[in-house]
Design a protein around this motif. Structure first.
Motif, PDB file in Angstrom:
ATOM      1  N   PRO A  23      -1.738 -41.109 -21.799  1.00 29.85           N
ATOM      2  CA  PRO A  23      -1.456 -40.801 -23.633  1.00 29.85           C
ATOM      3  C   PRO A  23      -2.621 -40.578 -23.399  1.00 29.85           C
ATOM      4  O   PRO A  23      -4.119 -40.545 -23.773  1.00 29.85           O
ATOM      5  CB  PRO A  23      -1.118 -42.650 -24.001  1.00 29.85           C
ATOM      6  N   PRO A  24      -2.482 -39.207 -24.708  1.00 32.66           N
ATOM      7  CA  PRO A  24      -3.994 -38.697 -24.982  1.00 32.66           C
ATOM      8  C   PRO A  24      -4.778 -39.452 -26.474  1.00 32.66           C
ATOM      9  O   PRO A  24      -6.382 -39.043 -25.802  1.00 32.66           O
ATOM     10  CB  PRO A  24      -2.463 -37.469 -26.012  1.00 32.66           C
ATOM     11  N   SER A  25      -4.128 -40.743 -26.530  1.00 36.94           N
ATOM     12  CA  SER A  25      -5.530 -41.441 -26.881  1.00 36.94           C
ATOM     13  C   SER A  25      -6.393 -41.933 -26.128  1.00 36.94           C
ATOM     14  O   SER A  25      -7.055 -42.520 -26.301  1.00 36.94           O
ATOM     15  CB  SER A  25      -4.213 -42.754 -27.902  1.00 36.94           C
ATOM     16  N   ARG A  26      -6.006 -42.018 -24.778  1.00 43.00           N
ATOM     17  CA  ARG A  26      -6.817 -42.661 -23.980  1.00 43.00           C
ATOM     18  C   ARG A  26      -7.975 -41.967 -23.013  1.00 43.00           C
ATOM     19  O   ARG A  26      -8.498 -42.215 -22.273  1.00 43.00           O
ATOM     20  CB  ARG A  26      -5.982 -43.406 -22.942  1.00 43.00           C
ATOM     21  N   CYS A  27      -7.208 -40.618 -23.043  1.00 43.68           N
ATOM     22  CA  CYS A  27      -7.818 -39.227 -22.552  1.00 43.68           C
ATOM     23  C   CYS A  27      -7.870 -38.010 -23.260  1.00 43.68           C
ATOM     24  O   CYS A  27      -6.907 -37.496 -23.296  1.00 43.68           O
ATOM     25  CB  CYS A  27      -7.840 -38.795 -21.579  1.00 43.68           C
ATOM     26  N   ASN A  28      -8.558 -37.490 -24.232  1.00 44.65           N
ATOM     27  CA  ASN A  28      -8.793 -36.329 -25.433  1.00 44.65           C
ATOM     28  C   ASN A  28      -8.198 -35.423 -24.191  1.00 44.65           C
ATOM     29  O   ASN A  28     -10.235 -34.929 -23.366  1.00 44.65           O
ATOM     30  CB  ASN A  28      -9.763 -36.316 -26.012  1.00 44.65           C
ATOM     31  N   LEU A  29      -8.197 -34.260 -24.014  1.00 46.54           N
ATOM     32  CA  LEU A  29      -7.846 -32.644 -23.160  1.00 46.54           C
ATOM     33  C   LEU A  29      -8.189 -31.758 -24.560  1.00 46.54           C
ATOM     34  O   LEU A  29      -7.387 -30.178 -23.493  1.00 46.54           O
ATOM     35  CB  LEU A  29      -6.696 -32.800 -21.976  1.00 46.54           C
ATOM     36  N   LYS A  30      -7.944 -31.466 -25.322  1.00 43.56           N
ATOM     37  CA  LYS A  30      -7.673 -30.665 -26.126  1.00 43.56           C
ATOM     38  C   LYS A  30      -9.513 -30.432 -26.033  1.00 43.56           C
ATOM     39  O   LYS A  30      -9.282 -28.981 -26.606  1.00 43.56           O
ATOM     40  CB  LYS A  30      -8.207 -31.432 -27.936  1.00 43.56           C
ATOM     41  N   ASN A  31     -10.418 -30.600 -25.771  1.00 42.94           N
ATOM     42  CA  ASN A  31     -11.451 -29.588 -25.319  1.00 42.94           C
ATOM     43  C   ASN A  31     -11.483 -29.201 -24.039  1.00 42.94           C
ATOM     44  O   ASN A  31     -12.494 -28.690 -23.643  1.00 42.94           O
ATOM     45  CB  ASN A  31     -12.648 -30.466 -26.221  1.00 42.94           C
ATOM     46  N   LEU A  32     -10.396 -29.713 -23.066  1.00 35.81           N
ATOM     47  CA  LEU A  32     -10.381 -28.915 -21.673  1.00 35.81           C
ATOM     48  C   LEU A  32     -10.755 -27.774 -21.689  1.00 35.81           C
ATOM     49  O   LEU A  32      -9.895 -26.749 -22.198  1.00 35.81           O
ATOM     50  CB  LEU A  32      -9.479 -29.206 -20.842  1.00 35.81           C
ATOM     51  N   LYS A  33     -11.474 -26.820 -20.674  1.00 36.37           N
ATOM     52  CA  LYS A  33     -11.871 -25.831 -20.453  1.00 36.37           C
ATOM     53  C   LYS A  33     -11.534 -25.266 -19.459  1.00 36.37           C
ATOM     54  O   LYS A  33     -10.363 -23.904 -19.389  1.00 36.37           O
ATOM     55  CB  LYS A  33     -13.066 -25.048 -20.947  1.00 36.37           C
ATOM     56  N   GLN A  34     -11.159 -25.986 -18.415  1.00 37.28           N
ATOM     57  CA  GLN A  34     -10.891 -25.729 -16.890  1.00 37.28           C
ATOM     58  C   GLN A  34     -10.353 -26.692 -16.231  1.00 37.28           C
ATOM     59  O   GLN A  34      -9.915 -27.577 -16.693  1.00 37.28           O
ATOM     60  CB  GLN A  34     -12.034 -24.828 -16.068  1.00 37.28           C
ATOM     61  N   LEU A  35      -8.595 -25.651 -16.053  1.00 36.50           N
ATOM     62  CA  LEU A  35      -7.873 -26.514 -14.938  1.00 36.50           C
ATOM     63  C   LEU A  35      -7.370 -26.289 -13.746  1.00 36.50           C
ATOM     64  O   LEU A  35      -6.942 -25.360 -13.500  1.00 36.50           O
ATOM     65  CB  LEU A  35      -6.772 -27.262 -16.336  1.00 36.50           C
ATOM     66  N   HIS A  36      -7.408 -26.981 -12.582  1.00 38.55           N
ATOM     67  CA  HIS A  36      -6.888 -26.539 -11.903  1.00 38.55           C
ATOM     68  C   HIS A  36      -5.658 -27.898 -10.674  1.00 38.55           C
ATOM     69  O   HIS A  36      -6.425 -28.982 -10.948  1.00 38.55           O
ATOM     70  CB  HIS A  36      -8.329 -26.519 -10.577  1.00 38.55           C
ATOM     71  N   LEU A  37      -4.942 -27.182 -10.904  1.00 36.03           N
ATOM     72  CA  LEU A  37      -3.731 -27.899 -10.125  1.00 36.03           C
ATOM     73  C   LEU A  37      -3.645 -27.775  -8.846  1.00 36.03           C
ATOM     74  O   LEU A  37      -2.794 -26.469  -8.253  1.00 36.03           O
ATOM     75  CB  LEU A  37      -2.923 -28.056 -11.573  1.00 36.03           C
TER      76      LEU A  37
END
Length: 474
Positions: free
Chosen positions: A327-341
Motif C-alpha cells: 500500500p502507498p501508505s507503507r512505501c512512498n514511491l512518489k519520489n522514485l526516480k529510477q525503476l527497473h522491472l
C-alpha cells in the motif's frame, strides 16, 4: 616568475599531485614548457586499464619509478572482457606486446615479478581492481606472490577502492591464513569488493573478519552471500551493501544477514540477489534510497514497524502494482526516480506504474507483451520528467520495423519533452549490450531542431553490481 618557468624537476613534482588527466591536459595547453612535461610523463600515467598481458609494459613500469609512482588507478581485467576500453602508456614504451616468445613460463614469471616491482612504486594509488576469476589473461600468481601484493597495497595509504575478483590462493584451506592477516593492513578503504567462493569457506572467516574490522571507514561493501558469520560486526560508516550468490545458501545464513541489516540502520543502497527469507529490519532502513530485491523482501514492508521514507531507485523482479503490492501508505514511491522491472504484462499494470511512480526519470522494462504504439506513447508521456527508457517495448509494438520505429521516435519526442535516450534493437557485438538511440535537440535560427543518432553503449571499467542494478552508468 611565471609558473612554467620553474625548474623542470620542481614542475614535475607539482604536477604529480594532480589526479585527473583532464586537468593535466588543460594545464598543458597554457604553455609549451608545461606541455613538454605533462605529455606523456603525466597524461599517460594516471589511469591503467588493461585486459592483455603486456609483458613489455610491465617491464617498462618496473624500470621507471618516476612514472609508475604517478598512477592513480590500475584495473587488470580478463582478456575476454570486451566491455573494457584499454588505456595504457604507449609513447615511452618500446612495445606492450611480447616479442619472440620462447619460454612462455619464464616470460610469465618475469611479467609477474615486474608487475610486483611496479606496484611497489605506486605511492599515490587510489584504486586497484584485479579480476582473476577465470584465469584468462589475468596474472597467474602463487600464494606467496599474492601475499606480497597485498603487503604492497597495505603500504599505500592513499588507496580507497579495492576490488579482488577471484579465489585468492593464500586463503585456500591448505594455506596459512594467519599470513594473510599479517600482511593485510588497509584501514583507509572506502569501497571494497571481494568476489570468489573462497570468502564463504569457514577457514577464511577469521581473515574476512580481520579485513572488515580494519575497515571502520568503509562506505561500500560488495561480498558473497555465502560469506556469512559476520553478523556481529558493525561498520558505522557503511552506506552501501551488495550481496550476490555463488553456490548456494540456507535460511539460517540469510537470518545472519538479517541481523547484519539490523546493525546497519543507515544503509542507503541495498542490492541482494537472491533475497528470499530476508526481511526489512525493525529499524526500517529509513534512509534507504536504492534497493534491488525480490518479492519476499518487499512483502515484508507490509508488517514492518518502520519503512524507508523515500526510495529513489528500485529494481524488482516481478512488480505487480495492481495485484496487492505494498500500500502507498507503507512505501512512498512518489519520489522514485529510477525503476527497473523484469516484465509488464497488462495495460492495467502500466497505468498502475504511472500512478504510483509519477516522478520517474529513468525506466527499464526488460520484457513485455506486445502493446500498441499508442499505449506506449500514452504511458511514457505520463512521466513529465522521463529522460531514459530502456527495453524492447516500442520495438515490439512496431514489429522491429525501422521505418515505423523512426515515426515512433518522432511522435515520442513530441510528447516526452525531456526524453534523451532509448534502446536500439541491435546489440553491440563486443560489449553484449544494446546500442543506444540518443536524441539530440539543438536551437537554430529557424527554431528547435530534433534528430537522433545510434551509438554504441558506454564501456564499463569496473566490477560493480550496484551500478549495474541501478543504472547509474547508463
Amino acid at each position: 616568475m611565471h609558473f612554467s618557468k620553474l625548474p623542470p624537476e620542481i614542475l614535475d613534482y607539482i604536477l604529480s599531485d594532480i589526479d585527473k588527466p583532464s586537468d593535466l591536459i588543460a594545464l598543458a595547453t597554457t604553455a609549451k614548457e608545461l606541455y613538454r612535461i605533462v605529455a606523456p610523463r603525466h597524461s599517460e600515467y594516471r589511469v591503467l586499464r588493461i585486459r592483455h598481458r603486456f609483458p613489455g609494459l610491465w617491464a617498462h613500469l618496473a624500470k621507471r619509478v618516476d612514472l609508475s609512482r604517478n598512477l592513480r588507478e590500475i584495473n587488470i581485467s580478463q582478456k575476454t572482457d570486451q566491455t573494457l576500453i584499454e588505456q595504457y602508456p604507449t609513447t615511452l614504451v618500446s612495445s606492450p606486446l611480447p616479442h619472440g616468445m620462447i619460454d612462455p613460463w619464464k616470460e610469465e614469471e618475469e611479467r609477474v615479478q615486474n608487475f610486483l616491482v611496479a606496484m611497489g612504486y605506486t605511492e599515490q594509488l587510489k584504486v586497484f581492481r584485479w579480476d582473476f576469476r577465470y584465469d584468462t589473461g589475468s596474472l597467474y600468481m602463487s600464494s606467496e606472490q599474492e601475499l606480497r601484493l597485498l603487503g604492497i597495497l597495505s603500504k599505500i595509504s592513499s588507496i580507497e577502492r579495492l576490488v579482488l575478483a577471484g579465489n585468492l590462493r593464500c586463503l585456500m584451506p591448505l594455506a596459512k591464513n594467519n599470513q594473510f592477516q599479517l600482511v593485510w593492513n588497509m584501514p583507509n578503504l572506502r569501497d571494497l569488493t571481494l568476489m570468489g567462493d573462497v570468502w564463504g569457506l569457514p577457514p577464511a572467516l577469521p581473515s574476512l573478519k580481520h579485513v572488515l574490522k580494519q575497515c571502520m571507514q568503509l562506505r561500500r561493501l560488495q561480498i558473497p552471500i555465502e560469506a556469512n558469520g559476520i553478523s556481529d560486526l558493525v561498520i558505522p560508516t557503511l552506506r552501501q551493501l551488495s550481496l550476490f550468490l555463488y553456490s548456494g545458501t540456507t535460511s539460517s545464513s540469510m537470518k545472519q544477514w538479517n541481523v547484519f541489516l539490523e546493525n546497519h540502520p543507515l544503509l542507503e543502497d541495498f542490492w541482494c540477489n537472491p533475497s528470499s527469507t530476508m526481511v526489512l529490519p525493525r529499524n526500517g532502513l529509513v534512509k534507504l534510497k536504492r534497493l534491488s530485491a525480490e518479492p519476499d523482501f518487499l512483502d515484508s514492508f507490509t508488517d514492518a514497524e518502520r519503512v524507508p521514507e523515500s526510495l529513489e531507485c528500485l529494481q524488482y523482479t516481478s512488480f505487480q502494482f495492481n495485484t496487492g503490492f505494498i500500500p502507498p501508505s507503507r512505501c512512498n514511491l512518489k519520489n522514485l526516480k529510477q525503476l527497473h522491472l523484469s516484465t509488464a504484462q497488462t495495460e492495467e499494470e502500466l497505468h498502475a506504474i504511472a500512478a504510483s511512480c509519477p516522478a520517474l526519470t529513468w525506466l527499464h522494462i526488460t520484457g513485455c507483451v506486445k502493446f500498441e504504439l499508442d499505449v506506449w506513447l500514452d504511458f511514457l508521456s505520463s512521466f513529465l520528467n522521463l529522460e531514459v527508457f530502456r527495453g524492447p517495448g516500442i520495438w515490439i509494438s512496431v514489429s522491429d520495423d525501422s521505418e515505423r520505429m523512426h515515426v515512433a521516435i518522432m511522435r515520442l519526442v513530441q510528447r516526452c519533452m525531456k526524453l534523451r535516450e532509448l534502446d536500439h534493437r541491435s546489440v553491440h557485438g563486443k560489449r553484449g549490450r544494446n546500442r543506444k538511440i540518443v536524441i539530440i535537440k539543438e536551437q537554430t535560427k529557424d527554431g528547435l531542431s530534433v534528430r537522433y543518432e545510434v551509438r554504441r553503449p558506454h564501456s564499463r571499467c569496473r566490477i560493480d553490481f550496484m551500478d549495474d542494478a541501478f543504472a547509474r552508468s547508463c
